[in-house]
Design a protein around this motif. Structure first.
Motif, PDB file in Angstrom:
ATOM      1  N   ASP A 168     -17.463   5.830  38.050  1.00 50.75           N
ATOM      2  CA  ASP A 168     -16.675   5.749  36.827  1.00 50.75           C
ATOM      3  C   ASP A 168     -15.464   6.671  36.941  1.00 50.75           C
ATOM      4  N   ILE A 169     -14.612   6.611  35.931  1.00 51.92           N
ATOM      5  CA  ILE A 169     -13.427   7.471  35.910  1.00 51.92           C
ATOM      6  C   ILE A 169     -13.280   8.115  34.534  1.00 51.92           C
ATOM      7  N   ILE A 170     -12.504   9.180  34.479  1.00 46.18           N
ATOM      8  CA  ILE A 170     -12.156   9.838  33.226  1.00 46.18           C
ATOM      9  C   ILE A 170     -10.644   9.733  33.072  1.00 46.18           C
ATOM     10  N   LEU A 171     -10.223   9.281  31.895  1.00 50.50           N
ATOM     11  CA  LEU A 171      -8.807   9.070  31.639  1.00 50.50           C
ATOM     12  C   LEU A 171      -8.191  10.284  30.938  1.00 50.50           C
ATOM     13  N   ALA A 172      -6.888  10.406  31.087  1.00 49.61           N
ATOM     14  CA  ALA A 172      -6.161  11.500  30.446  1.00 49.61           C
ATOM     15  C   ALA A 172      -6.304  11.426  28.932  1.00 49.61           C
ATOM     16  N   SER A 173      -6.350  10.215  28.401  1.00 48.43           N
ATOM     17  CA  SER A 173      -6.489  10.063  26.945  1.00 48.43           C
ATOM     18  C   SER A 173      -7.824  10.614  26.456  1.00 48.43           C
ATOM     19  N   GLU A 174      -8.900  10.433  27.260  1.00 51.44           N
ATOM     20  CA  GLU A 174     -10.207  10.973  26.892  1.00 51.44           C
ATOM     21  C   GLU A 174     -10.158  12.495  26.884  1.00 51.44           C
ATOM     22  N   LEU A 175      -9.506  13.058  27.891  1.00 56.99           N
ATOM     23  CA  LEU A 175      -9.376  14.506  27.982  1.00 56.99           C
ATOM     24  C   LEU A 175      -8.556  15.049  26.815  1.00 56.99           C
ATOM     25  N   ASP A 176      -7.445  14.399  26.512  1.00 63.14           N
ATOM     26  CA  ASP A 176      -6.577  14.858  25.420  1.00 63.14           C
ATOM     27  C   ASP A 176      -7.291  14.775  24.082  1.00 63.14           C
ATOM     28  N   GLU A 177      -8.041  13.691  23.879  1.00 64.69           N
ATOM     29  CA  GLU A 177      -8.752  13.513  22.615  1.00 64.69           C
ATOM     30  C   GLU A 177      -9.786  14.609  22.415  1.00 64.69           C
ATOM     31  N   ARG A 178     -10.560  14.922  23.468  1.00 63.99           N
ATOM     32  CA  ARG A 178     -11.558  15.987  23.359  1.00 63.99           C
ATOM     33  C   ARG A 178     -10.889  17.348  23.186  1.00 63.99           C
ATOM     34  N   LEU A 179      -9.773  17.551  23.883  1.00 62.74           N
ATOM     35  CA  LEU A 179      -9.038  18.812  23.763  1.00 62.74           C
ATOM     36  C   LEU A 179      -8.567  19.025  22.329  1.00 62.74           C
ATOM     37  N   ASP A 180      -7.985  18.001  21.728  1.00 65.70           N
ATOM     38  CA  ASP A 180      -7.493  18.105  20.346  1.00 65.70           C
ATOM     39  C   ASP A 180      -8.641  18.402  19.390  1.00 65.70           C
ATOM     40  N   SER A 181      -9.772  17.742  19.618  1.00 62.96           N
ATOM     41  CA  SER A 181     -10.926  17.936  18.746  1.00 62.96           C
ATOM     42  C   SER A 181     -11.444  19.368  18.815  1.00 62.96           C
ATOM     43  N   ILE A 182     -11.564  19.893  20.023  1.00 64.78           N
ATOM     44  CA  ILE A 182     -12.091  21.251  20.186  1.00 64.78           C
ATOM     45  C   ILE A 182     -11.105  22.288  19.669  1.00 64.78           C
ATOM     46  N   LYS A 183      -9.817  22.057  19.885  1.00 68.36           N
ATOM     47  CA  LYS A 183      -8.807  22.989  19.362  1.00 68.36           C
ATOM     48  C   LYS A 183      -8.852  23.017  17.832  1.00 68.36           C
ATOM     49  N   ALA A 184      -9.067  21.859  17.233  1.00 68.20           N
ATOM     50  CA  ALA A 184      -9.156  21.792  15.764  1.00 68.20           C
ATOM     51  C   ALA A 184     -10.386  22.555  15.274  1.00 68.20           C
ATOM     52  N   ASN A 185     -11.519  22.416  16.008  1.00 70.21           N
ATOM     53  CA  ASN A 185     -12.735  23.133  15.631  1.00 70.21           C
ATOM     54  C   ASN A 185     -12.547  24.639  15.746  1.00 70.21           C
ATOM     55  N   ILE A 186     -11.869  25.072  16.801  1.00 70.42           N
ATOM     56  CA  ILE A 186     -11.608  26.504  16.982  1.00 70.42           C
ATOM     57  C   ILE A 186     -10.719  27.019  15.859  1.00 70.42           C
ATOM     58  N   ALA A 187      -9.711  26.222  15.496  1.00 75.91           N
ATOM     59  CA  ALA A 187      -8.786  26.630  14.430  1.00 75.91           C
ATOM     60  C   ALA A 187      -9.526  26.782  13.108  1.00 75.91           C
TER      61      ALA A 187
END
Length: 426
Positions: free
Chosen positions: A44-63
């Protein structure tokens, strides 16, 4: 075939990732990438969009926590490592054919909403108001449930908790604290001033004795007694109780009211509303059964007829054990003459439990159906057993298992990561 399909799925996903939009003949500068591959993980592969989506979610949780987020490049790397591990496990789940049914997922989402004191509708609205997608959150919950099952299925089998470990834990200070009894008390204080005379103190004591006797007779405290303090102490471990109460708590049973207990502040009366871990008594039943299952060579009606016939033969004096050995289709109990041993309420399927509860020792219930087939049930005997020590041992076993689980999970995750083919593209 499975590998072929997985490889083609990977190619399709990769093709989508590098798809170009061309509204007209474009120069190289006008070329626009929709997505790109950031990692290849086995099939399988991991896409940049998947990484960006998870990054945004975690940054929002930290905030939301008000904490300072680490540098974005470090956070991105950690999240990509997490996505790689999740991807490996999701591929394992696909190979196992593991999936979460809609009903189970809906129930899980409803529980999360309830834990946040919301209805499902309110939970959906709260997510929408915060800018989150309910469907995306629901999908992530399902993903986490699958990951948890993959982990439990692979890690639990690596954990052994021995009887000696349990005994050592129960003897430890931590074990004594965790498994100590819990009490739920209500408390009444008849205050006495430090400047009170002996006569005033004696009057307060007599009043406390009268009030204690009144409560023990089943009567309530008069609401007119506004000068006394009534409180609910809630659930407390025996080790957390005030020293004044510890001596009497272990001698009380649910519903008991104490004699007045004197302290510098006055006279105390406590009532034990509930207790846990003091003396846990359960009613147990020992029963035998004959299980018959409808099949291609014996339909439902024939199965019922045979069950009735076997019951009548037992009532006529034939040995139930021998009938069970010959006819029962319960592999686990047939060779034991259908004996199920001692069982506790809730341990058996509801239909069986209900029929067994209705039957007196020595009697044989009419055939009853469950999801497993038709049962002919004979109750052998009943007893009441103190399972306090069993419960303490189970608490200890769970605590030790949980402690080992965290260590074994980390070891297992490192193992599957080292065995996987991972190609990071960024």
């Amino acid at each position: 075939m499975a590998t072929y399909l997985m490889n083609n799925m990977r190619l399709l996903k990769a093709f989508t990732a590098v798809l170009l939009i061309a509204l007209a003949p474009l120069t190289q500068a006008e070329t626009k990438w929709l997505d790109k591959v950031v990692a290849i993980v086995d099939d399988d592969i991991i896409l940049a969009s998947e990484l960006d989506e998870r990054l945004d979610s975690i940054k929002a949780n930290i905030a939301r926590t008000g904490k300072q987020a680490p540098p974005e490049d470090e956070l991105r790397k950690e999240i990509l490592d997490l996505l790689v591990l999740e991807n490996i496990q999701m591929q394992m789940a696909n190979r196992y054919g593991l999936r979460i049914e809609d009903e189970e997922l809906n129930a899980a989402v409803a529980r999360i909403a309830a834990n946040n004191n919301m209805t499902l509708s309110q939970f959906q609205q709260a997510l929408t108001s915060s800018g989150a997608s309910y469907l995306a959150v629901r999908e992530q919950i399902g993903r986490e449930m699958i990951l948890q099952r993959v982990q439990m299925g692979n890690v639990n089998q690596r954990i052994q908790v021995t009887e000696q470990e349990i005994q050592n834990y129960l003897q430890s200070s931590e074990g004594k604290e965790v498994t100590s009894p819990e009490f739920h008390f209500s408390h009444i204080l008849i205050p006495v001033s430090s400047e009170a005379t002996d006569a005033e103190r004696k009057a307060a004591e007599n009043r406390a004795k009268a009030l204690s006797a009144k409560l023990r007779s089943g009567k309530d405290v008069d609401n007119a007694n506004t000068d006394i303090s009534i409180s609910d102490l809630g659930w407390r471990k025996g080790t957390e109780l005030p020293a004044l109460f510890k001596g009497v708590a272990s001698k009380m049973t649910d519903g008991d009211v104490s004699e007045p207990l004197q302290s510098a502040s006055g006279f105390h009366i406590i009532k034990l509303l509930e207790s846990r871990g003091v003396k846990q008594l359960v009613k147990q039943t020992r029963a035998s059964h004959i299980l018959l299952k409808p099949s291609a060579i014996r339909d439902e009606a024939q199965t019922i007829a045979l069950a009735k016939q076997l019951r009548q033969r037992a009532l006529n004096g034939e040995d139930f054990r021998e009938l069970a050995k010959e006819y029962s289709e319960d592999i686990g109990s047939a060779q034991e003459g259908g004996d199920l041993g001692w069982t506790t309420p809730g341990q058996l399927v509801p239909e069986f439990q209900k029929a067994m509860d209705e039957t007196s020792p020595g009697e044989i219930h009419v055939p009853v159906a469950s999801q497993f087939g038709w049962h002919v049930i004979k109750v052998i005997e009943r007893r009441t057993k103190d399972v306090t020590n069993d419960m303490r041992k189970q608490i200890a076993r769970n605590a030790l298992h949980e402690r080992k689980y965290a260590d074994e999970l980390d070891i297992w995750l490192r193992k599957i990561r080292s065995e996987a083919f991972v190609d990071i593209k960024i």
